[in-house]
Design an enzyme around this catalytic site. Structure first.
Site: not given
Length: 266
Positions: A2-3, A50, A119, A160, A256
């Site tokens: 999931p984005e 995310k 981060r 992606n 990817r």
């Protein structure tokens, strides 16, 4: 995976259904320290990239990263018996929620939660986002912009689909080195991501095709794909580009799949 728009959508849903009231929290699977938050009042639910955070207080923040296989299921009361490996179950006044298969689901304190967020790069969906920080990291790098957009320490929440689509929408060659990205281009891409991802939160899917390129205006069939949404290049390898008719290409980049039009993104 999931984005970011998916996590922000979940945060809004959980905020609406559970925040401000005590929540019953359990772990039918037995792999989550539910007792640390069971019965406590949920202060707020929020997302960064995310990552999802359920804040019960400074000493108890449930951190969730769905990873590739994690899913939330939501239902109104009454509560049913658990089905499958339920990592975390939340029960409120009107609804209950089950979490299955996440990469991470643990209870943190505020310092530990802050360490995770520190981060991460700026999130286009957060009001406190600072796009300058992302650009500073991009322009110092020789890595391709396609790789940098997927680096969560550079930019949080973009996956992606948004990566492929924002590069197409701005006619950017995916292999363009970060140190060759102009400030003007970055500002345009950031602003576009903000609009696209906000729309994703609103409708629950990723649509990146401009109005004049939608099926009804181009006389083409709507896209049928488990990811949903109308897109220009993502998962369209071998099909003609909507704008120039050239075959959309794909290759693996940093483990990817990358999709792009070799003419529109020359």
């Amino acid at each position: 995976m999931p984005e970011g728009h998916t996590l922000h959508r979940l945060a809004r849903l959980h905020q609406r259904r559970y925040a401000g009231r005590p929540v019953s929290v359990s772990s039918p699977q037995g792999r989550f320290a539910a007792a640390l938050v069971d019965g406590r009042r949920l202060v707020r639910a929020e997302a960064h990239g995310k990552h999802l955070f359920h804040v019960y207080g400074p000493d108890a923040i449930v951190h969730v990263h769905l990873g590739l296989y994690g899913t939330f299921t939501e239902a109104p009361l009454p509560v049913l018996l658990p089905v499958g490996q339920v990592r975390m179950r939340m029960v409120g006044e009107t609804h209950w929620t089950d979490l299955r298969g996440p990469t991470a689901c643990d209870v943190l304190n505020s310092a530990e939660a802050k360490a995770i967020r520190d981060r991460l790069g700026p999130d286009p969906l957060r009001r406190d986002a600072k796009p300058d920080l992302a650009y500073e990291r991009i322009v110092r790098s020789r890595q391709s912009i396609a790789v940098l957009l997927m680096d969560q320490s550079v930019l949080a929440g973009v996956g992606n689909v948004y990566r492929a689509e924002v590069l197409f929408r701005h006619n950017v060659n995916p292999l363009l080195p970060g140190n060759q990205v102009s400030r003007e281009l970055w500002d345009a891409m950031w602003d576009d991501l903000v609009v696209l991802m906000k729309d994703g939160v609103k409708v629950g899917r990723i649509d990146t095709v401009r109005r004049e390129h939608m099926p009804k205006f181009m006389g083409r069939a709507p896209r049928t794909d488990r990811h949903g949404g109308e897109v220009y290049v993502y998962r369209r390898a071998g099909q003609p580009c909507f704008l120039c008719g050239t075959e959309v290409l794909t290759r693996e980049l940093a483990a990817r799949n990358l999709f792009w039009c070799p003419v529109c993104q020359a």
